[in-house]
Scaffold this motif. Structure first.
Motif, mmCIF file in Angstrom:
data_model
loop_
_atom_site.group_PDB
_atom_site.id
_atom_site.type_symbol
_atom_site.label_atom_id
_atom_site.label_comp_id
_atom_site.label_asym_id
_atom_site.label_seq_id
_atom_site.Cartn_x
_atom_site.Cartn_y
_atom_site.Cartn_z
ATOM 1 N N LEU A 134 0.602 -1.411 0.517
ATOM 2 C CA LEU A 134 -0.156 0.174 0.418
ATOM 3 C C LEU A 134 0.692 1.449 0.011
ATOM 4 O O LEU A 134 1.727 1.123 1.005
ATOM 5 C CB LEU A 134 -1.003 -0.113 0.768
ATOM 6 C CG LEU A 134 -2.202 -1.083 1.553
ATOM 7 C CD1 LEU A 134 -2.640 -0.816 2.833
ATOM 8 C CD2 LEU A 134 -2.684 -1.892 0.123
ATOM 9 N N CYS A 135 0.371 2.570 -0.547
ATOM 10 C CA CYS A 135 1.495 3.952 -1.174
ATOM 11 C C CYS A 135 -0.103 4.639 -0.729
ATOM 12 O O CYS A 135 -1.310 4.654 -0.911
ATOM 13 C CB CYS A 135 1.471 4.001 -1.940
ATOM 14 S SG CYS A 135 2.621 5.874 -2.587
ATOM 15 N N ARG A 136 0.136 5.905 0.224
ATOM 16 C CA ARG A 136 -0.720 6.849 0.593
ATOM 17 C C ARG A 136 -0.523 7.583 -0.179
ATOM 18 O O ARG A 136 -1.526 8.831 0.502
ATOM 19 C CB ARG A 136 -0.801 6.917 2.139
ATOM 20 C CG ARG A 136 -1.431 5.485 3.081
ATOM 21 C CD ARG A 136 -2.565 4.854 3.455
ATOM 22 N NE ARG A 136 -2.908 4.637 2.129
ATOM 23 C CZ ARG A 136 -3.957 3.734 2.225
ATOM 24 N NH1 ARG A 136 -4.533 3.495 2.294
ATOM 25 N NH2 ARG A 136 -3.841 3.023 0.854
ATOM 26 N N CYS A 137 0.630 8.101 -0.575
ATOM 27 C CA CYS A 137 1.345 9.111 -1.346
ATOM 28 C C CYS A 137 0.871 9.282 -2.592
ATOM 29 O O CYS A 137 -0.205 10.022 -3.287
ATOM 30 C CB CYS A 137 2.125 9.074 -1.159
ATOM 31 S SG CYS A 137 3.009 9.521 0.476
ATOM 32 N N THR A 138 1.086 8.336 -3.700
ATOM 33 C CA THR A 138 1.438 8.447 -5.184
ATOM 34 C C THR A 138 0.281 8.663 -6.046
ATOM 35 O O THR A 138 -0.121 8.880 -7.395
ATOM 36 C CB THR A 138 2.162 7.703 -5.582
ATOM 37 O OG1 THR A 138 1.776 6.488 -5.229
ATOM 38 C CG2 THR A 138 3.744 7.746 -4.543
ATOM 39 N N GLY A 139 -0.782 7.600 -5.704
ATOM 40 C CA GLY A 139 -2.145 6.707 -5.827
ATOM 41 C C GLY A 139 -1.804 6.053 -7.794
ATOM 42 O O GLY A 139 -2.164 5.097 -8.264
ATOM 43 N N TYR A 140 -0.419 5.720 -6.718
ATOM 44 C CA TYR A 140 0.129 4.087 -8.205
ATOM 45 C C TYR A 140 0.760 4.338 -9.586
ATOM 46 O O TYR A 140 1.465 3.798 -10.151
ATOM 47 C CB TYR A 140 -0.978 3.267 -7.695
ATOM 48 C CG TYR A 140 -0.868 2.871 -6.520
ATOM 49 C CD1 TYR A 140 0.092 1.513 -5.466
ATOM 50 C CD2 TYR A 140 -2.003 2.542 -5.690
ATOM 51 C CE1 TYR A 140 -0.270 1.653 -4.273
ATOM 52 C CE2 TYR A 140 -2.594 2.144 -4.057
ATOM 53 C CZ TYR A 140 -2.015 2.160 -3.446
ATOM 54 O OH TYR A 140 -1.982 1.705 -2.253
ATOM 55 N N VAL A 141 0.335 5.461 -9.259
ATOM 56 C CA VAL A 141 0.405 5.432 -10.530
ATOM 57 C C VAL A 141 2.254 5.558 -11.306
ATOM 58 O O VAL A 141 2.319 5.208 -11.972
ATOM 59 C CB VAL A 141 -0.043 6.926 -11.653
ATOM 60 C CG1 VAL A 141 0.566 6.742 -13.097
ATOM 61 C CG2 VAL A 141 -1.558 6.207 -11.400
ATOM 62 N N LYS A 142 3.115 6.260 -10.600
ATOM 63 C CA LYS A 142 3.975 6.770 -11.050
ATOM 64 C C LYS A 142 4.566 5.308 -10.172
ATOM 65 O O LYS A 142 5.968 4.965 -10.530
ATOM 66 C CB LYS A 142 5.278 7.637 -10.012
ATOM 67 C CG LYS A 142 3.940 8.868 -10.561
ATOM 68 C CD LYS A 142 4.362 10.403 -9.967
ATOM 69 C CE LYS A 142 4.511 12.028 -11.048
ATOM 70 N NZ LYS A 142 4.023 12.529 -10.350
ATOM 71 N N ILE A 143 4.292 4.728 -8.964
ATOM 72 C CA ILE A 143 4.966 3.990 -9.064
ATOM 73 C C ILE A 143 4.937 2.744 -9.657
ATOM 74 O O ILE A 143 6.431 1.656 -10.157
ATOM 75 C CB ILE A 143 4.416 2.750 -7.630
ATOM 76 C CG1 ILE A 143 5.007 3.620 -6.678
ATOM 77 C CG2 ILE A 143 4.271 1.106 -6.891
ATOM 78 C CD1 ILE A 143 3.564 3.597 -4.928
ATOM 79 N N ILE A 144 4.037 2.535 -10.433
ATOM 80 C CA ILE A 144 3.824 1.530 -11.495
ATOM 81 C C ILE A 144 4.881 1.457 -12.533
ATOM 82 O O ILE A 144 5.083 0.972 -13.585
ATOM 83 C CB ILE A 144 2.743 0.807 -12.263
ATOM 84 C CG1 ILE A 144 1.477 0.328 -11.536
ATOM 85 C CG2 ILE A 144 2.092 0.222 -12.787
ATOM 86 C CD1 ILE A 144 0.748 0.845 -10.723
#
Lengths: 156, 326
Positions: A134-144
């Motif tokens: 889980l990530c509470r900052c990025t919204g996952y788009v940049k992680i992916i």
């Protein structure tokens, strides 16, 4: 009860006296000083504490250290080599995959296991593999995007 | 440093007999496989033990085999990740593969086992909390208290069974094999559970789950669940449906989880034939599920919503199995 446990941590063979009730995360952070592994939810729900045990992702906050006897444990500290960031670390940095950074070590280790297994995963596979992080900052788009970028770099 | 776990010793038996001896030798001993449920429980003070019997070293529990009747035997120590990926399970028992893939997140499934999920502790919003939270609420009937905060008038614990594997196995008519000090026994999986959140397993002291036995599959199957977070969560409600083609039409075996203290087989004997009015048939199925389940205030999501959604989900899954649009 305590026992002498031999294991490999980030490529180095170690032998330690480990109490049966010691968690892997506490062993890594407190005994080995490897504080890159983060303690998030503290109950196996957030993935921040993910490390690799024998190449597979493992939640170190619900893993007993004694159960890692003979195993090869890798933490985020194993990523950089010779003062150079790994492809995943660089990709997270360059694509702003880390914001506050707390989930990042877990994200990187889960992604590391994925890329070893499947060097060229599509977005769906990345989402699936990171489903427990889980990530509470990025919204996952940049992680992916970061994981994709690392895959591209490793391919090149 | 995290809150220190209570003192216990780990024993690592290498065969089922040694595990039973270790469990029988210490009254407070607890079995542990992947540890994704029990280690969390120990940390939160929801369980105490002086001896943790680590079952992961028992090779026999990790085996799968073809059953004598042409079905399949899955060892209790097989991980959910392995079940999810095993082509034979995906082809013959799709609901079981789907259920395995729907448990928690992928990292949990790497170590979580079939036996562990079948023996999963029941869950409740008044129970799965930290020690100080529960203490300030005077604990609860399930553990260390005397009142069920979900149903204070009642005299039993309402915590909900939240395993995903049990309904999938039950829809496929599985039996469970249990080994203990008195030898091994087999019973239909549905009989393994009691409608009591504080004592929901028919497991005697010293017994462990060894394997699940599946008869050959007659038809097709599927599993679906609703949960708060799609990627990683316990079911608010889940349902497995398996079809049974017969000369009098297709019947459906329906098993539900997350709504009661035990997983339920829903009684719905009607058969779908070419002459059936499909919409009326599935509406009746939906009604039967609605009537069978009794969700309580054990989650943050309203019981009525869970009752309606699990019945709608059942009809959707069942329609999909016979090629009808949801």
């Amino acid at each position: 009860m305590k026992r002498v446990v031999s294991l490999t941590v980030n490529g180095r063979e170690v032998e330690d006296i480990i109490p049966d009730n010691l968690l892997l995360i506490d062993y890594l952070r407190e005994r080995r000083g490897l504080t890159g592994t983060k303690q998030g939810c503290d109950g196996g729900e957030c993935g921040a504490c993910t490390v690799l045990v024998n190449g597979r992702p493992r939640l170190s906050c619900v893993t007993l250290a004694a159960s890692c006897a003979g195993a090869e444990v890798e933490t985020v500290e194993a990523q950089a080599h010779g003062g150079r960031l790994s492809a995943l670390q660089r990709a997270f940095h360059e694509n702003l995959g880390a914001q506050c950074g707390f989930c990042t070590p877990g994200m990187i280790m889960t992604a590391e296991a994925l890329l070893r297994d499947e060097p060229d995963p599509d977005e769906d596979r990345i989402r699936e593999a990171l489903g427990g992080n889980l990530c509470r900052c990025t919204g996952y788009v940049k992680i992916i995007r970061s994981v994709r970028a690392a895959a591209e770099e490793l391919k090149a | 440093m995290t809150e220190v776990l209570p003192q216990f010793k780990i024993v690592t038996p290498d065969c089922v007999e040694a595990a039973i001896a270790a469990l029988a030798g210490a009254p407070d001993a607890r079995a542990c496989a992947g540890g994704t449920d029990i280690v969390v429980a120990l940390r939160k003070g929801l369980s105490e033990t002086g001896t943790l019997v680590d079952l992961t070293g028992i090779a026999a529990l990790r085996e799968t085999a073809t059953g004598a009747d042409g079905g399949m035997v899955i060892g209790a120590g097989v991980t959910l990740a392995a079940i999810e990926r095993m082509p034979e399970i995906g082809e013959r028992y799709p609901a079981i593969a789907r259920a395995a893939a729907a448990v928690a997140g992928p990292t949990h499934r790497e170590v979580a086992t079939l036996g562990g999920n079948l023996c999963l502790d029941t869950r409740c919003v008044y129970y799965n909390q930290s020690h100080w939270w529960r203490k300030s609420n005077d604990f609860c009937l399930k553990y260390r208290g005397d009142t069920c905060h979900v149903a204070p008038q009642g005299n039993r614990c309402r915590a909900a069974f939240s395993g995903d594997m049990a309904p999938a196995l039950m829809a496929h008519g599985a039996e469970i094999e249990i080994a203990g000090p008195d030898g091994t026994r087999r019973l239909p999986l549905a009989e393994f559970y009691h409608e009591d959140g504080a004592a929901h397993l028919a497991l005697n002291p010293g017994e462990i789950v060894v394997a699940a036995h599946l008869p050959p599959a007659g038809g097709v199957s599927d599993y679906a669940k609703i949960r708060v977070r799609g990627a990683i969560d316990f079911p608010l409600a889940g349902v497995a449906v398996a079809t049974e083609p017969g000369s009098a039409g297709t019947t459906f075996r329906i098993a539900v989880t997350g709504t009661n203290s035990k997983p339920l087989l829903v009684d719905f004997p009607d058969a779908l034939t070419g002459e059936s009015n499909a919409d009326a048939f599935f509406a009746a199925m939906q009604k039967a599920v609605q009537k069978a389940v009794s969700p309580q205030r054990t989650t943050t999501i309203a019981p009525h919503y869970r009752r309606l959604s699990v019945s709608a989900l059942t009809a959707r899954v069942a329609r999909g199995l016979v090629g009808l649009a949801a």
